[in-house]
Design a protein around this motif. Structure first.
Motif, short mmCIF file in Angstrom:
data_model
loop_
_atom_site.label_atom_id
_atom_site.label_comp_id
_atom_site.label_asym_id
_atom_site.label_seq_id
_atom_site.Cartn_x
_atom_site.Cartn_y
_atom_site.Cartn_z
N LEU A 98 0.80 -1.23 0.00
CA LEU A 98 0.00 0.00 0.00
C LEU A 98 0.83 1.27 0.00
O LEU A 98 0.38 2.31 -0.49
N ALA A 99 2.02 1.24 0.57
CA ALA A 99 2.90 2.41 0.61
C ALA A 99 4.31 1.92 0.93
O ALA A 99 4.47 0.92 1.64
N SER A 139 -3.84 3.31 6.54
CA SER A 139 -3.09 2.94 5.34
C SER A 139 -3.97 2.97 4.10
O SER A 139 -3.48 3.22 2.99
N TYR A 190 -3.01 4.92 0.66
CA TYR A 190 -2.99 4.21 -0.62
C TYR A 190 -3.86 4.92 -1.65
O TYR A 190 -3.42 5.18 -2.78
#
Length: 148
Positions: A49-50, A135, A139
């Motif tokens: 996601l990151a 998160s 994202y």
């Protein structure tokens, strides 16, 4: 060895949080961390996601990499901390944070509430820095889809 009083740990945690919230220079933020090789930064979430999520950033090089990834992807403003909970028996402090975050490449912003869990070494320096945050919002903002 410094004593592990509730006030010592609270002061150390507030000092770190204030330096981060006030966007102090990296050297000042790093001065709140332990210099031991087992220092750890971990922001919980799926790694996909990151780039700063779901990985253990260990040691001084790991800390620098984590904060570099943060600063190259996110900007923040109006950061503030509250609800500090101190456990001197295990040298840990948790707290609630709030801020407005912006994903730099897309310019998309969101308001977020997050949690820190900080574990301190014998000198009241951060040894373990754990973060739980949104998160999913990060994202979506990274993909330019937050407002859809």
């Amino acid at each position: 060895m410094p004593s592990k009083t509730r006030q010592d740990l609270l002061s150390a945690a507030q000092g770190f949080c204030n330096a981060f919230a006030d966007q102090k220079p990296p050297g000042e933020i790093f001065s709140h961390f332990s210099t031991s090789d087992d220092v750890l930064a971990l922001e919980h979430g799926l790694e996909q996601l990151a780039p700063f999520l779901g990985r253990e950033f260990r040691g001084q090089d790991g800390l620098k990499e984590y904060f570099q990834l943060l600063s190259s992807n996110l900007k923040y403003e109006n950061m503030r901390f509250s609800n500090f909970v101190v456990d001197p028996d295990v040298s840990k402090v948790s707290c609630r944070g709030e801020a407005k975050f912006t994903w730099t490449s897309t310019g998309q912003s969101w308001d977020e509430v997050f949690t820190y869990a900080l574990e301190f070494d014998k000198d009241n320096k951060v040894k373990v820095y754990e973060i739980w945050a949104d998160s999913g919002a990060a994202y979506l903002a990274s993909k330019g889809q937050l407002k859809q």
